[in-house]
Structures are given as C-alpha cells and as structure tokens.
Design an enzyme around this catalytic site. Structure first.
Site, PDB file in Angstrom:
ATOM      1  N   VAL A  50       0.833  -1.202   0.000  1.00 60.02           N
ATOM      2  CA  VAL A  50       0.000   0.000   0.000  1.00 60.02           C
ATOM      3  C   VAL A  50       0.871   1.257   0.000  1.00 60.02           C
ATOM      4  O   VAL A  50       0.572   2.232  -0.696  1.00 60.02           O
ATOM      5  CB  VAL A  50      -0.962   0.012   1.206  1.00 60.02           C
ATOM      6  CG1 VAL A  50      -1.760   1.313   1.264  1.00 60.02           C
ATOM      7  CG2 VAL A  50      -1.905  -1.197   1.154  1.00 60.02           C
ATOM      8  N   CYS A  51       1.959   1.231   0.739  1.00 62.04           N
ATOM      9  CA  CYS A  51       2.801   2.415   0.930  1.00 62.04           C
ATOM     10  C   CYS A  51       3.288   3.051  -0.377  1.00 62.04           C
ATOM     11  O   CYS A  51       3.192   4.274  -0.519  1.00 62.04           O
ATOM     12  CB  CYS A  51       3.973   2.101   1.846  1.00 62.04           C
ATOM     13  SG  CYS A  51       3.462   1.572   3.501  1.00 62.04           S
TER      14      CYS A  51
END
Length: 179
Positions: A50-51
């Site tokens: 996600v980052c």
C-alpha cells in the site's frame, strides 16, 4: 497521539532525495520547517504494497503542494539506506520529488504517538503543520487502507484560507461568511 493545536516536536532526521549515492542523502530538522506549511506522511514499512501507492500519489501532487508553499515528507522507521534501495527498486518511487525520512530511532514517531505498539513501526498517519510549527490536521487510519492525497491537498487549501469551509469545499469556492 499528538493532535491539533500542539507544537510539532523538534526532530533531526536523515532523508533520501535521489537515487545516486553522491546526491542521495540530506538532513532535515524542525528548523527547516519554519515559515512554510508541511505535510508529513508516516507509513509502516518500505518494500510493502500500500505504501508505494500512497507515496507515488503524493509525488504526483508535489507541485500542487509546492505551489501552496508546502513541503512534503514521507517518514518511516526504515533506515535511509533501505529508503534508497526501495526508491531505486520501486519504479513508482524512482523520481519521488520529496524526501523519505528515516526515523530509525523512533524518536519522532514516539513523540507524536504514531508508533504501532505491537510492530514498533509507524502507523499510517498524516500531519499538516502550519508555518508556526503547529499541528493543524492529524489523522491515522488502518494500515490496510491507503490515503487520498487529493483530500489532504483539499484540507490544506481549506486551512490556508483561515475561513470557515463547508463540507466538500474546494479551492476557489465560497467560504462560509458569518454575519
């Protein structure tokens, strides 16, 4: 968690701003924030899923933040060397136009209260800091859900008006005028 109206803690962190070793690293401290708005995007770990979507999303809007006299910073507890390796290996981060800061000692994350108590990594937290170093926006969300950089930019726009802004207000629209 440190929240609205509090002074953002003093800090000094090492950051990554380029892919070549000779130009890769800078030092950033709370003194560098004076007189400008800042957005801090805390994230759990490099080399995750996600980052990079979030960091790249903020990167695509960096010129919009800069136009508003606002500096962006990504922060995790990974070292500056891990940041460099990730930036080099993750295509969406190769040209990231803002620093990834290393809070490897966890001093800033702990001072803000955004260090996950079990994992000892940053939670997915966002801070908007005004030119006087005061927290004007603070949010933490579940690690499985990415942020919306457009929404952070919208909130920044609203804060910079100094006015009352209605729900879903966008830059250039009327603010609320109280008699």
């Amino acid at each position: 968690m440190l929240t609205l109206g509090h002074a953002f803690p003093d800090f000094r962190l090492r950051g990554v701003v380029a892919n070549e070793l000779d130009d890769a690293f800078i030092d950033v401290s709370s003194n560098d924030l004076q007189g400008a708005w800042s957005v801090f995007v805390f994230y759990p770990k490099d080399f995750t899923f996600v980052c990079p979507t979030e960091l790249a999303g903020f990167g695509r809007l960096e010129a919009d933040f800069r136009e508003r006299d606002t500096r962006l910073f990504g922060v995790s507890t990974d070292s500056e060397f891990v940041h460099l390796a990730w930036r080099r290996s993750e295509e969406s981060l190769n040209e990231l136009p803002y620093p990834l800061l290393s809070d490897i000692r966890r001093d800033l994350s702990e001072a803000l209260g955004v260090l996950d108590p079990d994992e000892k990594v940053c939670m997915r937290a966002t801070y908007i800091i005004d030119p006087d170093g005061i927290v004007r926006f603070a949010a933490v969300q579940d690690g499985s859900v990415g942020r919306n950089p457009d929404e952070i930019l919208r909130v920044l726009d609203a804060l910079q008006t100094g006015e009352l802004c209605p729900c879903n207000w966008n830059r250039g629209e009327e603010t609320i005028q109280v008699a």
